[in-house]
Design a protein around this motif. Structure first.
Motif, mmCIF file in Angstrom:
data_model
loop_
_atom_site.group_PDB
_atom_site.id
_atom_site.type_symbol
_atom_site.label_atom_id
_atom_site.label_comp_id
_atom_site.label_asym_id
_atom_site.label_seq_id
_atom_site.Cartn_x
_atom_site.Cartn_y
_atom_site.Cartn_z
ATOM 1 N N MET A 1 0.785 -1.073 -0.008
ATOM 2 C CA MET A 1 -0.085 -0.082 0.037
ATOM 3 C C MET A 1 1.022 1.407 0.024
ATOM 4 O O MET A 1 0.491 2.255 -0.717
ATOM 5 C CB MET A 1 -0.748 0.005 1.218
ATOM 6 N N ARG B 1 -5.215 9.081 -4.967
ATOM 7 C CA ARG B 1 -4.470 7.888 -4.306
ATOM 8 C C ARG B 1 -3.879 7.867 -2.851
ATOM 9 O O ARG B 1 -3.833 6.893 -2.162
ATOM 10 C CB ARG B 1 -3.324 7.608 -5.204
ATOM 11 N N GLY C 1 0.704 0.784 9.229
ATOM 12 C CA GLY C 1 -0.610 1.606 9.193
ATOM 13 C C GLY C 1 -0.666 3.055 9.374
ATOM 14 O O GLY C 1 -0.530 3.823 8.461
ATOM 15 N N PHE D 1 -1.615 -8.197 7.252
ATOM 16 C CA PHE D 1 -1.868 -6.859 7.953
ATOM 17 C C PHE D 1 -0.927 -6.864 9.315
ATOM 18 O O PHE D 1 -0.228 -7.935 9.476
ATOM 19 C CB PHE D 1 -3.168 -6.608 8.477
ATOM 20 N N ALA E 1 -6.761 7.177 -0.814
ATOM 21 C CA ALA E 1 -6.923 5.821 -0.862
ATOM 22 C C ALA E 1 -6.253 5.084 0.071
ATOM 23 O O ALA E 1 -6.698 4.126 0.909
ATOM 24 C CB ALA E 1 -6.781 5.175 -2.335
ATOM 25 N N VAL E 2 -4.903 5.480 0.287
ATOM 26 C CA VAL E 2 -3.918 4.793 1.319
ATOM 27 C C VAL E 2 -4.428 5.174 2.797
ATOM 28 O O VAL E 2 -4.534 4.212 3.618
ATOM 29 C CB VAL E 2 -2.468 5.199 1.074
ATOM 30 N N LYS F 1 -12.596 6.249 -2.624
ATOM 31 C CA LYS F 1 -11.846 6.648 -3.842
ATOM 32 C C LYS F 1 -12.767 6.602 -5.120
ATOM 33 O O LYS F 1 -12.662 7.735 -5.666
ATOM 34 C CB LYS F 1 -10.889 5.172 -4.187
ATOM 35 N N ARG G 1 -13.976 -11.014 -6.082
ATOM 36 C CA ARG G 1 -13.857 -9.541 -6.028
ATOM 37 C C ARG G 1 -13.190 -9.083 -7.018
ATOM 38 O O ARG G 1 -13.166 -8.117 -7.469
ATOM 39 C CB ARG G 1 -13.395 -9.438 -4.898
ATOM 40 N N PHE H 1 -8.010 3.357 3.584
ATOM 41 C CA PHE H 1 -7.516 1.766 3.758
ATOM 42 C C PHE H 1 -6.872 1.508 4.991
ATOM 43 O O PHE H 1 -7.457 0.520 5.764
ATOM 44 C CB PHE H 1 -6.668 1.386 2.327
ATOM 45 N N GLU H 2 -5.870 2.174 5.266
ATOM 46 C CA GLU H 2 -5.230 1.927 6.531
ATOM 47 C C GLU H 2 -6.185 2.236 7.757
ATOM 48 O O GLU H 2 -6.011 1.402 8.675
ATOM 49 C CB GLU H 2 -3.936 2.594 6.744
ATOM 50 N N ASN I 1 -14.723 -7.632 4.481
ATOM 51 C CA ASN I 1 -15.041 -6.474 3.778
ATOM 52 C C ASN I 1 -14.033 -5.416 3.908
ATOM 53 O O ASN I 1 -14.188 -4.242 3.324
ATOM 54 C CB ASN I 1 -16.302 -5.882 4.241
ATOM 55 N N ALA I 2 -12.842 -5.601 4.498
ATOM 56 C CA ALA I 2 -11.979 -4.430 4.679
ATOM 57 C C ALA I 2 -11.600 -4.028 3.217
ATOM 58 O O ALA I 2 -11.101 -4.887 2.510
ATOM 59 C CB ALA I 2 -10.663 -5.140 5.331
ATOM 60 N N GLY I 3 -11.684 -2.885 3.116
ATOM 61 C CA GLY I 3 -11.242 -2.121 1.800
ATOM 62 C C GLY I 3 -12.352 -1.841 0.980
ATOM 63 O O GLY I 3 -12.221 -0.831 0.033
ATOM 64 N N LEU I 4 -13.539 -2.244 1.493
ATOM 65 C CA LEU I 4 -14.836 -1.688 0.652
ATOM 66 C C LEU I 4 -14.985 -0.482 0.897
ATOM 67 O O LEU I 4 -15.283 0.190 -0.175
ATOM 68 C CB LEU I 4 -15.879 -2.731 0.960
ATOM 69 N N LEU J 1 -7.111 -0.225 -5.242
ATOM 70 C CA LEU J 1 -6.809 1.211 -4.711
ATOM 71 C C LEU J 1 -5.643 1.698 -5.312
ATOM 72 O O LEU J 1 -5.465 2.929 -5.340
ATOM 73 C CB LEU J 1 -6.625 1.226 -2.993
ATOM 74 N N ASN K 1 -8.308 -9.350 0.399
ATOM 75 C CA ASN K 1 -7.751 -7.899 0.735
ATOM 76 C C ASN K 1 -6.737 -7.693 -0.468
ATOM 77 O O ASN K 1 -6.509 -6.291 -0.379
ATOM 78 C CB ASN K 1 -7.258 -7.698 2.118
ATOM 79 N N ASN L 1 1.787 4.774 7.375
ATOM 80 C CA ASN L 1 1.491 5.172 5.975
ATOM 81 C C ASN L 1 0.464 6.260 6.146
ATOM 82 O O ASN L 1 0.584 7.169 5.191
ATOM 83 C CB ASN L 1 0.968 3.925 5.614
ATOM 84 N N SER M 1 -12.835 2.136 1.751
ATOM 85 C CA SER M 1 -11.830 3.051 1.166
ATOM 86 C C SER M 1 -12.092 2.742 -0.358
ATOM 87 O O SER M 1 -11.800 3.856 -1.102
ATOM 88 C CB SER M 1 -10.522 2.399 1.476
ATOM 89 N N SER M 2 -12.523 1.806 -0.842
ATOM 90 C CA SER M 2 -12.759 1.576 -2.287
ATOM 91 C C SER M 2 -13.923 2.447 -2.668
ATOM 92 O O SER M 2 -13.939 3.269 -4.018
ATOM 93 C CB SER M 2 -13.036 0.302 -2.683
#
Lengths: 112, 145
Positions: free
Chosen positions: A38, B44, B114, B109, B47-48, B30, A83, B51-52, B21-24, A62, A55, B117, B26-27
């Motif tokens: 990331m 972008r 995190g 992870f 998005a980082v 975005k 996905r 997401f974090e 569903n982690a990331g949904l 992203l 993920n 970032n 942030s998606s």
């Protein structure tokens, strides 16, 4: 070099994202830590990893990565494939370990 | 996960423990920023950050809300959770410091990257945390044409 050419030269199995195989790969990144990818990958990179859970797709989408290459013939989870299809992420699988995959992609992209 | 209009932007609920569903969220954020015509580079970065923040809520909190708004040439992101809180914020901001459990680590992870970032991709960054209550993260990203 486009994703399709790399897939062909490395004999990668195309799991999904066939419509994007003509897109250009501008660089590469390797890693299994999602925050590392990331934070440090760049748009257009081809990402080499051993992770198979969904993920990874979120990270690739992203960061707008060119494709994910899963190494060692590991099978992506069913959710990952689903996905990736939804998000339009290219998912490829290699039979080789990461070291070989990265080396070959590097040679193709940088001509070393 | 649900979105509720707040006039200036949007808020999204993130459920703790929902790695699936982690990331949904942030998606979705975005896509929203792209639709608003925000330049790619700022999208972008956002998005980082989101997401974090989302992964942190999933990994450590019971529930949380990520809000995003665009105002005065900047993107403002706030992640507010109800969770265990961070005992030592100074350490938590160091790259490599982690309190993640094995389950979190197995998924790639919990590498202790995190919060670093989030800080790295923000133009300004604030964090507040109270043990047993939760954590609030605020990030501002300048939009440069």
């Amino acid at each position: 070099m486009d994703i399709g050419t790399i897939a062909e030269k490395l004999k990668l199995k195309i799991i999904c994202g066939e419509s994007r195989l003509g897109e250009t790969v501008t660089g590469g990144y390797a890693g299994d830590l999602l925050s590392d990818v990331m934070g440090n990958s760049k748009k257009g990179d081809i990402w080499v990893t051993r992770q198979v859970h969904q993920n990874t797709v979120a990270v690739a989408a992203l960061k707008e990565l060119a494709a994910i290459v899963i190494v060692q013939n590991a099978s992506p989870d069913a959710d990952t494939v689903q996905r990736a299809e939804t998000e339009g992420v290219v998912l490829l699988v290699s039979a080789q370990p990461a070291f070989e995959v990265v080396g070959e992609i590097y040679r193709l992209l940088r001509g070393a | 996960m649900m979105a509720e209009k707040q006039g200036f932007g949007e808020s999204f609920t993130v459920t703790g423990g929902d790695y699936f569903n982690a990331g949904l969220v942030s998606s979705r954020i975005k896509k929203l920023l792209k639709e608003c015509g925000i330049p790619e580079q700022a999208v972008r970065k956002a998005a980082v950050v989101t997401f974090e923040a989302e992964v942190n809520i999933v990994s450590y909190a019971v529930t949380g809300i990520i809000s995003v708004k665009v105002e005065n040439g900047s993107i403002f992101i706030e992640a507010r959770d109800q969770g265990e809180g961070i005992p030592d914020i100074e350490s938590a901001l160091l790259e490599g410091f982690t309190t993640a459990n094995d389950k979190v680590r197995e998924m790639g992870f919990g590498a202790g990257m995190g919060l670093p970032n989030i800080k790295k991709f923000s133009d300004t960054f604030e964090i507040e945390s109270e043990i047993g209550k939760g954590t609030i993260i605020r990030s501002m990203i300048k939009i440069q044409e």
